[in-house]
Design a protein around this motif. Sequence first.
Motif, PDB file in Angstrom:
ATOM      1  N   ILE A  55       0.846  -1.178   0.000  1.00  0.00           N
ATOM      2  CA  ILE A  55       0.000   0.000   0.000  1.00  0.00           C
ATOM      3  C   ILE A  55       0.886   1.233   0.000  1.00  0.00           C
ATOM      4  O   ILE A  55       1.654   1.460   0.931  1.00  0.00           O
ATOM      5  CB  ILE A  55      -0.922   0.011   1.229  1.00  0.00           C
ATOM      6  CG1 ILE A  55      -1.842  -1.207   1.173  1.00  0.00           C
ATOM      7  CG2 ILE A  55      -1.722   1.296   1.283  1.00  0.00           C
ATOM      8  CD1 ILE A  55      -2.419  -1.605   2.501  1.00  0.00           C
ATOM      9  N   VAL A  56       0.809   1.972  -1.072  1.00  0.00           N
ATOM     10  CA  VAL A  56       1.636   3.163  -1.190  1.00  0.00           C
ATOM     11  C   VAL A  56       0.770   4.364  -0.847  1.00  0.00           C
ATOM     12  O   VAL A  56      -0.271   4.572  -1.430  1.00  0.00           O
ATOM     13  CB  VAL A  56       2.196   3.310  -2.618  1.00  0.00           C
ATOM     14  CG1 VAL A  56       3.079   4.534  -2.699  1.00  0.00           C
ATOM     15  CG2 VAL A  56       2.974   2.068  -2.996  1.00  0.00           C
ATOM     16  N   GLN A  57       1.218   5.126   0.123  1.00  0.00           N
ATOM     17  CA  GLN A  57       0.418   6.274   0.519  1.00  0.00           C
ATOM     18  C   GLN A  57       0.801   7.482  -0.311  1.00  0.00           C
ATOM     19  O   GLN A  57       1.947   7.628  -0.697  1.00  0.00           O
ATOM     20  CB  GLN A  57       0.662   6.566   1.989  1.00  0.00           C
ATOM     21  CG  GLN A  57       0.231   5.398   2.820  1.00  0.00           C
ATOM     22  CD  GLN A  57       0.061   5.773   4.258  1.00  0.00           C
ATOM     23  OE1 GLN A  57       0.793   6.611   4.765  1.00  0.00           O
ATOM     24  NE2 GLN A  57      -0.904   5.171   4.903  1.00  0.00           N
ATOM     25  N   SER A  58      -0.194   8.342  -0.541  1.00  0.00           N
ATOM     26  CA  SER A  58       0.064   9.429  -1.466  1.00  0.00           C
ATOM     27  C   SER A  58       1.117  10.384  -0.932  1.00  0.00           C
ATOM     28  O   SER A  58       1.844  10.990  -1.699  1.00  0.00           O
ATOM     29  CB  SER A  58      -1.219  10.162  -1.820  1.00  0.00           C
ATOM     30  OG  SER A  58      -1.662  10.895  -0.730  1.00  0.00           O
ATOM     31  N   ASN A  59       1.262  10.508   0.393  1.00  0.00           N
ATOM     32  CA  ASN A  59       2.294  11.425   0.878  1.00  0.00           C
ATOM     33  C   ASN A  59       3.698  10.873   0.653  1.00  0.00           C
ATOM     34  O   ASN A  59       4.637  11.616   0.418  1.00  0.00           O
ATOM     35  CB  ASN A  59       2.076  11.820   2.345  1.00  0.00           C
ATOM     36  CG  ASN A  59       2.088  10.634   3.265  1.00  0.00           C
ATOM     37  OD1 ASN A  59       1.810   9.510   2.843  1.00  0.00           O
ATOM     38  ND2 ASN A  59       2.415  10.848   4.515  1.00  0.00           N
ATOM     39  N   VAL A  60       3.805   9.550   0.679  1.00  0.00           N
ATOM     40  CA  VAL A  60       5.093   8.930   0.370  1.00  0.00           C
ATOM     41  C   VAL A  60       5.408   9.144  -1.104  1.00  0.00           C
ATOM     42  O   VAL A  60       6.522   9.521  -1.471  1.00  0.00           O
ATOM     43  CB  VAL A  60       5.065   7.417   0.686  1.00  0.00           C
ATOM     44  CG1 VAL A  60       6.370   6.767   0.237  1.00  0.00           C
ATOM     45  CG2 VAL A  60       4.818   7.185   2.151  1.00  0.00           C
ATOM     46  N   VAL A  61       4.406   8.928  -1.939  1.00  0.00           N
ATOM     47  CA  VAL A  61       4.588   9.148  -3.376  1.00  0.00           C
ATOM     48  C   VAL A  61       4.944  10.610  -3.624  1.00  0.00           C
ATOM     49  O   VAL A  61       5.794  10.926  -4.447  1.00  0.00           O
ATOM     50  CB  VAL A  61       3.325   8.756  -4.172  1.00  0.00           C
ATOM     51  CG1 VAL A  61       3.511   9.053  -5.653  1.00  0.00           C
ATOM     52  CG2 VAL A  61       3.018   7.279  -3.971  1.00  0.00           C
ATOM     53  N   PHE A  62       4.297  11.495  -2.851  1.00  0.00           N
ATOM     54  CA  PHE A  62       4.600  12.920  -3.014  1.00  0.00           C
ATOM     55  C   PHE A  62       6.071  13.199  -2.720  1.00  0.00           C
ATOM     56  O   PHE A  62       6.740  13.903  -3.466  1.00  0.00           O
ATOM     57  CB  PHE A  62       3.718  13.773  -2.100  1.00  0.00           C
ATOM     58  CG  PHE A  62       3.999  15.241  -2.240  1.00  0.00           C
ATOM     59  CD1 PHE A  62       3.403  15.976  -3.243  1.00  0.00           C
ATOM     60  CD2 PHE A  62       4.881  15.876  -1.381  1.00  0.00           C
ATOM     61  CE1 PHE A  62       3.688  17.325  -3.403  1.00  0.00           C
ATOM     62  CE2 PHE A  62       5.176  17.223  -1.522  1.00  0.00           C
ATOM     63  CZ  PHE A  62       4.564  17.947  -2.537  1.00  0.00           C
ATOM     64  N   ASP A  63       6.574  12.630  -1.627  1.00  0.00           N
ATOM     65  CA  ASP A  63       7.984  12.842  -1.272  1.00  0.00           C
ATOM     66  C   ASP A  63       8.895  12.370  -2.394  1.00  0.00           C
ATOM     67  O   ASP A  63       9.836  13.062  -2.772  1.00  0.00           O
ATOM     68  CB  ASP A  63       8.340  12.066   0.003  1.00  0.00           C
ATOM     69  CG  ASP A  63       7.762  12.736   1.237  1.00  0.00           C
ATOM     70  OD1 ASP A  63       7.324  13.900   1.116  1.00  0.00           O
ATOM     71  OD2 ASP A  63       7.762  12.096   2.296  1.00  0.00           O
ATOM     72  N   ILE A  64       8.609  11.189  -2.885  1.00  0.00           N
ATOM     73  CA  ILE A  64       9.456  10.630  -3.942  1.00  0.00           C
ATOM     74  C   ILE A  64       9.349  11.479  -5.203  1.00  0.00           C
ATOM     75  O   ILE A  64      10.358  11.827  -5.820  1.00  0.00           O
ATOM     76  CB  ILE A  64       9.057   9.167  -4.229  1.00  0.00           C
ATOM     77  CG1 ILE A  64       9.299   8.319  -2.980  1.00  0.00           C
ATOM     78  CG2 ILE A  64       9.855   8.616  -5.411  1.00  0.00           C
ATOM     79  CD1 ILE A  64       8.755   6.919  -3.070  1.00  0.00           C
ATOM     80  N   SER A  65       8.109  11.844  -5.549  1.00  0.00           N
ATOM     81  CA  SER A  65       7.914  12.643  -6.764  1.00  0.00           C
ATOM     82  C   SER A  65       8.628  13.975  -6.673  1.00  0.00           C
ATOM     83  O   SER A  65       9.197  14.456  -7.654  1.00  0.00           O
ATOM     84  CB  SER A  65       6.431  12.940  -7.001  1.00  0.00           C
ATOM     85  OG  SER A  65       5.667  11.809  -6.780  1.00  0.00           O
ATOM     86  N   SER A  66       8.570  14.561  -5.464  1.00  0.00           N
ATOM     87  CA  SER A  66       9.164  15.892  -5.341  1.00  0.00           C
ATOM     88  C   SER A  66      10.662  15.827  -5.583  1.00  0.00           C
ATOM     89  O   SER A  66      11.248  16.743  -6.148  1.00  0.00           O
ATOM     90  CB  SER A  66       8.856  16.500  -3.974  1.00  0.00           C
ATOM     91  OG  SER A  66       9.557  15.808  -2.976  1.00  0.00           O
ATOM     92  N   LEU A  67      11.272  14.707  -5.189  1.00  0.00           N
ATOM     93  CA  LEU A  67      12.705  14.565  -5.428  1.00  0.00           C
ATOM     94  C   LEU A  67      13.005  14.513  -6.917  1.00  0.00           C
ATOM     95  O   LEU A  67      14.030  14.984  -7.377  1.00  0.00           O
ATOM     96  CB  LEU A  67      13.216  13.276  -4.793  1.00  0.00           C
ATOM     97  CG  LEU A  67      13.150  13.233  -3.289  1.00  0.00           C
ATOM     98  CD1 LEU A  67      13.418  11.829  -2.818  1.00  0.00           C
ATOM     99  CD2 LEU A  67      14.151  14.191  -2.699  1.00  0.00           C
ATOM    100  N   MET A  68      12.090  13.899  -7.635  1.00  0.00           N
ATOM    101  CA  MET A  68      12.367  13.689  -9.057  1.00  0.00           C
ATOM    102  C   MET A  68      11.872  14.827  -9.922  1.00  0.00           C
ATOM    103  O   MET A  68      12.426  15.083 -10.981  1.00  0.00           O
ATOM    104  CB  MET A  68      11.701  12.396  -9.515  1.00  0.00           C
ATOM    105  CG  MET A  68      12.239  11.219  -8.738  1.00  0.00           C
ATOM    106  SD  MET A  68      11.487   9.713  -9.303  1.00  0.00           S
ATOM    107  CE  MET A  68      12.127   8.575  -8.088  1.00  0.00           C
ATOM    108  N   LEU A  69      10.819  15.500  -9.474  1.00  0.00           N
ATOM    109  CA  LEU A  69      10.188  16.490 -10.351  1.00  0.00           C
ATOM    110  C   LEU A  69      10.472  17.931  -9.948  1.00  0.00           C
ATOM    111  O   LEU A  69      10.536  18.810 -10.791  1.00  0.00           O
ATOM    112  CB  LEU A  69       8.665  16.283 -10.374  1.00  0.00           C
ATOM    113  CG  LEU A  69       8.192  14.938 -10.923  1.00  0.00           C
ATOM    114  CD1 LEU A  69       6.685  14.849 -10.831  1.00  0.00           C
ATOM    115  CD2 LEU A  69       8.632  14.750 -12.357  1.00  0.00           C
ATOM    116  N   TYR A  70      10.621  18.181  -8.648  1.00  0.00           N
ATOM    117  CA  TYR A  70      10.718  19.561  -8.218  1.00  0.00           C
ATOM    118  C   TYR A  70      11.996  20.197  -8.732  1.00  0.00           C
ATOM    119  O   TYR A  70      13.084  19.637  -8.578  1.00  0.00           O
ATOM    120  CB  TYR A  70      10.651  19.664  -6.698  1.00  0.00           C
ATOM    121  CG  TYR A  70      10.655  21.086  -6.235  1.00  0.00           C
ATOM    122  CD1 TYR A  70       9.534  21.881  -6.439  1.00  0.00           C
ATOM    123  CD2 TYR A  70      11.773  21.649  -5.648  1.00  0.00           C
ATOM    124  CE1 TYR A  70       9.531  23.201  -6.060  1.00  0.00           C
ATOM    125  CE2 TYR A  70      11.784  22.974  -5.258  1.00  0.00           C
ATOM    126  CZ  TYR A  70      10.657  23.735  -5.469  1.00  0.00           C
ATOM    127  OH  TYR A  70      10.653  25.057  -5.088  1.00  0.00           O
TER     128      TYR A  70
END
Length: 133
Positions: A55-70
Motif C-alpha cells: 500500500i503506497v500512501q500518497s504522501n510517500v509518493v509525493f515525497d518521492i515525486s518531489s525529489l524527481m520532479l521539483y
Amino acid sequence: MSESIRCTLVNCNCECFQAGKINIRQCDHCKHGWVVHALDKLRVNHLYQQSQVEIVQSNVVFDISSLMLYGTQAIPIRLKILLDRLFSVLKQEEVLQILHSLGWTLQDYIRGYILQTQCEHQSSSQTSDQRFM
Ligand SMILES: [Zn+2]
Ligand SMILES: [Zn+2]
C-alpha cells in the motif's frame, strides 16, 4: 536538510549530500546527482524489490515525486517508469495534485518534460480557467 543523505551509487562512499553551489541538484562531495542520494532516505529500492504491491500512501509518493520532479524540467526515463508505477496505485486526483504542486501538468508529465511556454500559460490562464468552470 539536516539529516545526512548517503549516495546510493555502488562504489561511492559519500556519506552526506551537500548541495552544489552551481547546481543544487548535484552533490558537492561526490558530484553525483541529488536523486541517487535521496533514494537512500526514501528506500525506493525497497519498494522496487517488493514482489507484491504494497500500500503506497500518497504522501510517500509525493515525497518521492518531489525529489524527481521539483526544480527540474525533464524526467529521466528510468525514473519515469518508477513514478508511473507509484502513480498507478493512486487516484487520478491525487496524481494531479502532486504534479500541480510540483509545477508539472499531466501533459508535461506524460511527455516527460516541461514545455517552455510559461508566459503563454499565464496570459491565457484566466480564459482557460473560465472555460473549465
Ligand atoms: Zn556519490
Ligand atoms: Zn554525495
